[in-house]
Design an enzyme around this catalytic site. Structure first.
Site, short mmCIF file in Angstrom:
data_model
loop_
_atom_site.label_atom_id
_atom_site.label_comp_id
_atom_site.label_asym_id
_atom_site.label_seq_id
_atom_site.Cartn_x
_atom_site.Cartn_y
_atom_site.Cartn_z
N ASP A 116 0.81 -1.21 0.00
CA ASP A 116 0.00 0.00 0.00
C ASP A 116 0.84 1.27 0.00
O ASP A 116 0.54 2.22 -0.72
CB ASP A 116 -0.98 0.00 1.17
CG ASP A 116 -0.30 -0.20 2.52
OD1 ASP A 116 0.92 -0.46 2.56
OD2 ASP A 116 -0.99 -0.07 3.55
N SER A 118 4.07 1.71 -1.06
CA SER A 118 4.77 1.87 -2.35
C SER A 118 3.80 2.27 -3.45
O SER A 118 4.11 3.14 -4.28
CB SER A 118 5.46 0.56 -2.73
OG SER A 118 6.47 0.23 -1.81
N THR A 139 2.59 -7.98 -0.54
CA THR A 139 2.84 -7.74 0.88
C THR A 139 2.68 -9.03 1.65
O THR A 139 1.64 -9.70 1.53
CB THR A 139 1.91 -6.67 1.48
OG1 THR A 139 1.98 -6.71 2.91
CG2 THR A 139 0.46 -6.86 1.06
N ASP A 141 2.15 -9.21 4.67
CA ASP A 141 1.13 -8.97 5.68
C ASP A 141 -0.28 -9.24 5.16
O ASP A 141 -1.22 -9.39 5.94
CB ASP A 141 1.20 -7.53 6.19
CG ASP A 141 2.42 -7.28 7.05
OD1 ASP A 141 3.03 -8.25 7.51
OD2 ASP A 141 2.76 -6.10 7.25
N MET A 183 6.40 -11.95 11.55
CA MET A 183 6.16 -10.60 11.07
C MET A 183 4.66 -10.31 11.03
O MET A 183 3.83 -11.21 11.03
CB MET A 183 6.79 -10.41 9.69
CG MET A 183 8.30 -10.27 9.74
SD MET A 183 9.01 -9.93 8.11
CE MET A 183 10.66 -9.43 8.59
N GLU A 236 4.58 -9.66 15.55
CA GLU A 236 5.55 -8.70 16.08
C GLU A 236 4.92 -7.40 16.58
O GLU A 236 5.48 -6.72 17.44
CB GLU A 236 6.60 -8.37 15.01
CG GLU A 236 6.02 -7.69 13.77
CD GLU A 236 7.04 -7.46 12.68
OE1 GLU A 236 8.24 -7.75 12.92
OE2 GLU A 236 6.65 -6.98 11.59
N HIS A 283 13.42 -12.03 8.84
CA HIS A 283 13.46 -11.97 7.38
C HIS A 283 13.54 -13.32 6.70
O HIS A 283 13.50 -13.38 5.46
CB HIS A 283 14.61 -11.07 6.95
CG HIS A 283 14.33 -9.61 7.15
ND1 HIS A 283 14.39 -9.03 8.38
CD2 HIS A 283 13.92 -8.66 6.29
CE1 HIS A 283 14.07 -7.75 8.27
NE2 HIS A 283 13.77 -7.51 7.03
N VAL A 284 13.65 -14.40 7.48
CA VAL A 284 13.54 -15.72 6.88
C VAL A 284 12.20 -15.85 6.15
O VAL A 284 12.09 -16.53 5.13
CB VAL A 284 13.67 -16.82 7.97
CG1 VAL A 284 13.42 -18.20 7.38
CG2 VAL A 284 15.05 -16.77 8.59
#
EC number: 2.7.1.11
Length: 361
Positions: A116, A118, A139, A141, A183, A236, A283-284
């Site tokens: 969103d 970007s 994303t 998310d 995340m 997170e 970041h995995v």
């Protein structure tokens, strides 16, 4: 067509599994429409560079990249061209440099892959600079409301489930509470999906408040019933019971989420005398080989994006709705934020399985 169109493509924001699947599909579909595709390196940073950092993408260049994680074009999730940060802490407007880069390449259209934030920036640039923009949602998310699925989400969930599976075995071996922090900047989609698929006993997400005493009670009741382990998944962005987010500042001065898992682990060990261990997946979740679903979604989105360009249907984003690819106005797409529906199927499923997922009215 009598003349090949020149189409640019860039990836913006955080990386994830499935981006290269989109790039590959765009190049392959563009060939059918007699278009040339130029990959912009480093998102808007590449368009600001002089000369513009780009490369002509042909079939050979994208051969085999379907299974690659990340993006062959590179990406950035900072450096808003409308408020570009300088070394002295000040900001300047470099938006015209991005626009000039688009026109210097002689592009007829730009396909932007992003979330969103970007896409909002790219759309503003397009409106200001007479740029023809088509968007692809990306994303992990999965919080863009206009599409049921975004590139990267399924891969992130798959990685989290695999991690939870592995943690379960060591939890059983050592009679521990294993906490997996995943995340989820604002939404708990990854935590809910991974928690259900991985059989977590407690799932905590930012959309639903929780009672730490009830979390501890749930874990202790399992122990009293003869179960020597428990697993938890926490997003997170979950706050402490007092409502404070858990963040840290890195060496670059950036404030990031991270640490709620350790906070909960310490609290649980103190209150229950049960041994806990915390894994922050980080970041995995982004860097993995893309899942089959993200490869399929990337292929479908890439083909549809090129078709929108071919039919001059600009200022639109491709979306996945009811097992079909459609397109919606970008303005509508970025305006619809999608948090976890606390009355939705996944929450009802978690509750039906006996999972503690917070205090729901």
């Amino acid at each position: 067509m009598s003349k090949a169109k020149r189409v640019g493509i860039l990836t913006s924001g955080g990386d994830c599994g499935g981006l290269n699947a989109v790039i590959r599909a765009v190049v392959r579909r563009a060939r059918e429409w007699d278009m040339e595709v130029y990959g912009i390196k480093g998102a808007t940073q590449g368009l600001m560079s002089r000369p513009v950092e780009s490369e002509l993408l042909d079939m050979k260049r994208v051969s085999g990249i379907l299974r690659y994680g990340g993006t062959i074009l590179g990406t950035v999730n900072k450096g808003n061209p409308f408020a570009y940060p300088l070394s002295d802490g000040e900001t300047i407007d470099r938006s015209q440099e991005v626009i000039d880069g688009y026109h210097q390449l002689g592009l007829d259209a730009l396909i932007g892959i992003g979330g969103d934030g970007s896409l909002a920036i790219l759309r503003r640039l397009a409106q200001q600079g007479n740029m023809n923009l088509v968007a692809v949602p990306k994303t992990i998310d999965n919080d863009l409301g206009a599409t049921e699925n975004s590139i990267g989400f399924n891969t992130a969930v798959s990685v989290a489930v695999e991690a939870l599976d592995r943690l379960t075995y060591t939890a059983i071996s050592h009679s521990r509470v294993m906490i997996l922090e995943v995340m989820g900047r604002d939404a708990g989609h990854i935590a809910v999906s991974a928690g259900i698929a991985g059989g977590a006993h407690v799932i905590l997400i930012p959309e639903i408040p929780y009672d730490l005493d009830k979390v501890c009670d749930r874990l202790m009741n399992r122990a009293l019933r003869g179960f020597n382990f428990s697993t938890m998944v926490v997003a997170e962005a979950v706050k402490t019971p007092s409502g404070e987010p858990v963040r840290y500042t890195n060496s670059l001065g950036q404030t990031l989420y991270g640490g709620i898992g350790q906070y909960l682990g310490d609290q649980i060990s103190t209150r229950t005398n049960m041994e806990s261990r915390v894994t922050i997946l980080g970041h995995v979740q982004r860097g993995s080989t893309p899942s089959p679903l993200d490869r399929i979604l990337g292929a479908a989105f890439g083909v549809a994006a090129v078709d929108l360009v071919a039919h001059k249907q600009y200022d639109r984003m491709v979306a996945w709705i009811n097992r079909e690819v459609i397109s919606v106005p970008i303005s509508e797409a970025i305006a619809q934020y999608r948090a976890v529906d606390v009355q939705g199927t996944l929450i009802r499923t978690a509750l039906g399985l006996g999972t503690y997922i917070g205090e729901i009215d």
